[in-house]
Each structure stands twice: as C-alpha cells, then as structure tokens.
Design a protein around this motif. Structure first.
Motif, PDB file in Angstrom:
ATOM      1  N   HIS A 188     -36.090 149.795   6.972  1.00  0.00           N
ATOM      2  CA  HIS A 188     -35.483 150.995   7.564  1.00  0.00           C
ATOM      3  C   HIS A 188     -34.128 151.314   6.931  1.00  0.00           C
ATOM      4  O   HIS A 188     -33.179 151.702   7.618  1.00  0.00           O
ATOM      5  CB  HIS A 188     -35.334 150.835   9.081  1.00  0.00           C
ATOM      6  N   GLY A 189     -34.037 151.100   5.634  1.00  0.00           N
ATOM      7  CA  GLY A 189     -32.816 151.421   4.906  1.00  0.00           C
ATOM      8  C   GLY A 189     -31.689 150.418   5.084  1.00  0.00           C
ATOM      9  O   GLY A 189     -30.565 150.677   4.652  1.00  0.00           O
ATOM     10  N   LYS A 190     -31.964 149.262   5.700  1.00  0.00           N
ATOM     11  CA  LYS A 190     -30.935 148.248   5.921  1.00  0.00           C
ATOM     12  C   LYS A 190     -31.303 146.972   5.171  1.00  0.00           C
ATOM     13  O   LYS A 190     -32.480 146.634   5.035  1.00  0.00           O
ATOM     14  CB  LYS A 190     -30.794 147.933   7.418  1.00  0.00           C
ATOM     15  N   LYS A 191     -30.277 146.268   4.700  1.00  0.00           N
ATOM     16  CA  LYS A 191     -30.479 145.005   4.009  1.00  0.00           C
ATOM     17  C   LYS A 191     -30.248 143.845   4.975  1.00  0.00           C
ATOM     18  O   LYS A 191     -29.336 143.885   5.812  1.00  0.00           O
ATOM     19  CB  LYS A 191     -29.525 144.879   2.826  1.00  0.00           C
ATOM     20  N   PHE A 192     -31.081 142.834   4.837  1.00  0.00           N
ATOM     21  CA  PHE A 192     -30.978 141.649   5.670  1.00  0.00           C
ATOM     22  C   PHE A 192     -30.833 140.417   4.765  1.00  0.00           C
ATOM     23  O   PHE A 192     -31.473 140.329   3.722  1.00  0.00           O
ATOM     24  CB  PHE A 192     -32.206 141.500   6.565  1.00  0.00           C
ATOM     25  N   PHE A 193     -29.975 139.490   5.202  1.00  0.00           N
ATOM     26  CA  PHE A 193     -29.702 138.288   4.429  1.00  0.00           C
ATOM     27  C   PHE A 193     -30.129 137.055   5.226  1.00  0.00           C
ATOM     28  O   PHE A 193     -30.169 137.090   6.457  1.00  0.00           O
ATOM     29  CB  PHE A 193     -28.215 138.202   4.087  1.00  0.00           C
ATOM     30  N   HIS A 194     -30.441 135.973   4.512  1.00  0.00           N
ATOM     31  CA  HIS A 194     -30.820 134.743   5.210  1.00  0.00           C
ATOM     32  C   HIS A 194     -30.043 133.558   4.645  1.00  0.00           C
ATOM     33  O   HIS A 194     -29.621 133.558   3.484  1.00  0.00           O
ATOM     34  CB  HIS A 194     -32.329 134.492   5.118  1.00  0.00           C
ATOM     35  N   PHE A 195     -29.845 132.568   5.517  1.00  0.00           N
ATOM     36  CA  PHE A 195     -29.219 131.310   5.129  1.00  0.00           C
ATOM     37  C   PHE A 195     -29.654 130.242   6.121  1.00  0.00           C
ATOM     38  O   PHE A 195     -30.314 130.545   7.126  1.00  0.00           O
ATOM     39  CB  PHE A 195     -27.684 131.432   5.094  1.00  0.00           C
ATOM     40  N   PHE A 196     -29.315 128.989   5.831  1.00  0.00           N
ATOM     41  CA  PHE A 196     -29.638 127.883   6.733  1.00  0.00           C
ATOM     42  C   PHE A 196     -28.348 127.303   7.298  1.00  0.00           C
ATOM     43  O   PHE A 196     -27.355 127.159   6.581  1.00  0.00           O
ATOM     44  CB  PHE A 196     -30.435 126.795   6.007  1.00  0.00           C
ATOM     45  N   LEU A 197     -28.388 126.990   8.584  1.00  0.00           N
ATOM     46  CA  LEU A 197     -27.239 126.419   9.286  1.00  0.00           C
ATOM     47  C   LEU A 197     -27.579 124.993   9.704  1.00  0.00           C
ATOM     48  O   LEU A 197     -28.631 124.747  10.325  1.00  0.00           O
ATOM     49  CB  LEU A 197     -26.906 127.264  10.522  1.00  0.00           C
ATOM     50  N   ARG A 198     -26.705 124.044   9.363  1.00  0.00           N
ATOM     51  CA  ARG A 198     -26.880 122.640   9.747  1.00  0.00           C
ATOM     52  C   ARG A 198     -26.132 122.383  11.061  1.00  0.00           C
ATOM     53  O   ARG A 198     -24.918 122.570  11.126  1.00  0.00           O
ATOM     54  CB  ARG A 198     -26.345 121.706   8.663  1.00  0.00           C
ATOM     55  N   VAL A 204     -23.452 142.659   9.789  1.00  0.00           N
ATOM     56  CA  VAL A 204     -23.037 141.447  10.499  1.00  0.00           C
ATOM     57  C   VAL A 204     -22.469 140.434   9.506  1.00  0.00           C
ATOM     58  O   VAL A 204     -21.451 139.782   9.761  1.00  0.00           O
ATOM     59  CB  VAL A 204     -24.222 140.851  11.287  1.00  0.00           C
ATOM     60  N   MET A 205     -23.120 140.315   8.341  1.00  0.00           N
ATOM     61  CA  MET A 205     -22.653 139.382   7.318  1.00  0.00           C
ATOM     62  C   MET A 205     -21.267 139.781   6.812  1.00  0.00           C
ATOM     63  O   MET A 205     -20.396 138.924   6.615  1.00  0.00           O
ATOM     64  CB  MET A 205     -23.629 139.354   6.143  1.00  0.00           C
ATOM     65  N   GLU A 206     -21.041 141.064   6.605  1.00  0.00           N
ATOM     66  CA  GLU A 206     -19.766 141.526   6.058  1.00  0.00           C
ATOM     67  C   GLU A 206     -18.620 141.264   7.021  1.00  0.00           C
ATOM     68  O   GLU A 206     -17.500 140.948   6.601  1.00  0.00           O
ATOM     69  CB  GLU A 206     -19.857 143.010   5.709  1.00  0.00           C
ATOM     70  N   LEU A 246     -17.944 134.813   5.434  1.00  0.00           N
ATOM     71  CA  LEU A 246     -18.248 133.386   5.402  1.00  0.00           C
ATOM     72  C   LEU A 246     -17.517 132.685   4.267  1.00  0.00           C
ATOM     73  O   LEU A 246     -17.455 133.184   3.149  1.00  0.00           O
ATOM     74  CB  LEU A 246     -19.756 133.178   5.250  1.00  0.00           C
ATOM     75  N   GLY A 247     -16.965 131.541   4.600  1.00  0.00           N
ATOM     76  CA  GLY A 247     -16.289 130.708   3.602  1.00  0.00           C
ATOM     77  C   GLY A 247     -16.408 129.268   4.038  1.00  0.00           C
ATOM     78  O   GLY A 247     -17.485 128.796   4.360  1.00  0.00           O
ATOM     79  N   GLY A 248     -15.289 128.565   4.127  1.00  0.00           N
ATOM     80  CA  GLY A 248     -15.312 127.196   4.620  1.00  0.00           C
ATOM     81  C   GLY A 248     -15.249 127.161   6.133  1.00  0.00           C
ATOM     82  O   GLY A 248     -15.078 128.178   6.793  1.00  0.00           O
ATOM     83  N   GLY A 249     -15.384 125.971   6.689  1.00  0.00           N
ATOM     84  CA  GLY A 249     -15.254 125.790   8.129  1.00  0.00           C
ATOM     85  C   GLY A 249     -16.578 125.953   8.862  1.00  0.00           C
ATOM     86  O   GLY A 249     -17.607 126.281   8.285  1.00  0.00           O
ATOM     87  N   GLU A 282     -24.133 138.224  15.926  1.00  0.00           N
ATOM     88  CA  GLU A 282     -22.710 138.019  15.653  1.00  0.00           C
ATOM     89  C   GLU A 282     -22.539 136.696  14.927  1.00  0.00           C
ATOM     90  O   GLU A 282     -23.175 135.695  15.275  1.00  0.00           O
ATOM     91  CB  GLU A 282     -21.903 138.002  16.956  1.00  0.00           C
ATOM     92  N   ILE A 283     -21.694 136.687  13.898  1.00  0.00           N
ATOM     93  CA  ILE A 283     -21.373 135.470  13.155  1.00  0.00           C
ATOM     94  C   ILE A 283     -19.860 135.355  13.066  1.00  0.00           C
ATOM     95  O   ILE A 283     -19.180 136.309  12.685  1.00  0.00           O
ATOM     96  CB  ILE A 283     -21.976 135.495  11.733  1.00  0.00           C
ATOM     97  N   LEU A 284     -19.333 134.200  13.446  1.00  0.00           N
ATOM     98  CA  LEU A 284     -17.891 133.958  13.407  1.00  0.00           C
ATOM     99  C   LEU A 284     -17.609 132.680  12.632  1.00  0.00           C
ATOM    100  O   LEU A 284     -18.391 131.721  12.689  1.00  0.00           O
ATOM    101  CB  LEU A 284     -17.327 133.804  14.826  1.00  0.00           C
ATOM    102  N   VAL A 285     -16.513 132.659  11.912  1.00  0.00           N
ATOM    103  CA  VAL A 285     -16.041 131.432  11.277  1.00  0.00           C
ATOM    104  C   VAL A 285     -14.954 130.868  12.179  1.00  0.00           C
ATOM    105  O   VAL A 285     -13.881 131.463  12.322  1.00  0.00           O
ATOM    106  CB  VAL A 285     -15.500 131.708   9.861  1.00  0.00           C
TER     107      VAL A 285
END
Length: 198
Positions: A22-32, A51-53, A57-60, A89-92
């Motif tokens: 639908h015109g949107k990009k989605f990203f994936h990753f793995f969380l330990r 949400v990714m932007e 994401l960096g350290g921590g 929602e993603i928070l560092v």
C-alpha cells in the motif's frame, strides 16, 4: 486491547527492507530478549518505515511495543505459519529485559494435552486473535501445569485470555533431504483465563 506485546532486548541484526505494501515500506530485524533462566529468545520484528525512522536505532537496549501477528507463507512449495512482532513503537532506552504478552481470542482447534516422561503437564493450543477488517492472527500457545490441565478441558470456539511471553524454540524436522534445524515461535503462557465456553 486483545493483542499486546512489550519487549526489551538488544538487536540481533540490523534492520533490512522486508516488503512494500500500500505504498509503505516495512523493515524487519531480530531482537534478543534474555530469560531469567539465562536462555535467550531471538524474536522477529517488523515495523513500518515511519516507526523505524523515529527510533533512530543505535547502541543500547531496544523497547518494542506492538502486537503479535501471523501470516501464511510458502517456502519451497510448503505452506507454514509465520509468527512475528508488529511494532507500533520502538524506543532506545536502558532497562531490564522485558517479554510480556497478553492476547484474547478463540480456540480454533481442539487443545492437545500430554505429559512429559517426568510427569510435567503440557497443553498446546491455537488461538485466533481478531484483527481489524475481519482478519485474525493465529497464535500457537503452550501451557504448563494446572493451566495446561484447565485449557485441555476447553473446546474449539471457547474464548480465552492468555498472558505470558513470546518465545523462540528450535527443533529438528526430518525431511527427504535429511534432518533440518527449524525455529518456531509460540506464546508460553503464565496465566490463562477462560472467558466464555460454548
């Protein structure tokens, strides 16, 4: 909210483009996410680009709030159920590991009850959790002890609320090409409440 998950852990992989819809990009990753036992669950996360932007994401440690989703996929001509975390929602932020899930839905197949050789009670259940637009997410659940015994007495179309954690589990599948290591994702229940029996 009939489907909520809260995770805090560390990145196991950098985000990569998953797909566009639908015109949107989605990203994936793995969380330990470590357990108290020392074992580690490595969980798949998918998030929309916006949400990714915001996350930067960096350290921590990384905190993810969202829902558990599922979809049918086909790999090498074989259909299988893909279970993943859909991040809203993603928070560092620093803090202790967290893996908390609460879902509410309908049993969509008869529960399977068994005992281990050491006498531990286990029940496998598949919960259909409603989503918008008349869709549903099908979530495999594993229950233990008295909770397993109670859910084993339930039937298809009974409504349950289950709380626990999302876990990754590896197993060996025997194929024509020989044994293959696989990973499955399931909700390991701490509590189960029977909301409605049919």
């Amino acid at each position: 909210m009939n489907n909520a998950i809260l995770l805090r852990g560390s990145l196991d992989s950098l985000p990569e483009l998953s797909h566009e819809a639908h015109g949107k990009k989605f990203f994936h990753f793995f969380l330990r996410v470590p357990r108290l036992s020392g074992a580690v669950d490595t969980l798949p996360v998918i998030a929309e680009q916006a949400v990714m932007e915001k996350a930067e994401l960096g350290g921590g440690a990384v905190t993810v709030r969202g829902q558990i989703r599922s979809r049918n996929a086909r790999t090498d001509g074989v259909r299988h159920l893909m279970v993943f975390v859909y991040a809203e929602e993603i928070l560092v932020e620093d803090g202790e590991p967290i893996n908390e899930v609460t879902v509410e839905g309908i049993l969509c197949r008869e529960p399977t009850y068994r005992t281990t050789p050491l006498g531990r009670e286990i029940c496998d259940a598949m919960l259909a959790v409603p989503r918008n637009f008349r869709r549903a997410d099908y979530l495999p659940c594993i229950l233990w002890g008295s909770t397993a015994y109670a859910v084993a007495a339930c039937h298809t179309r009974d409504r349950l609320r289950i709380s626990g954690r999302l876990q990754s589990r590896s197993y060996t599948k025997l194929t024509d090409a020989g044994p293959q290591e696989k990973i499955t994702y399931e909700l390991s229940a701490m509590t189960a409440e029977i909301l409605e029996k049919t």
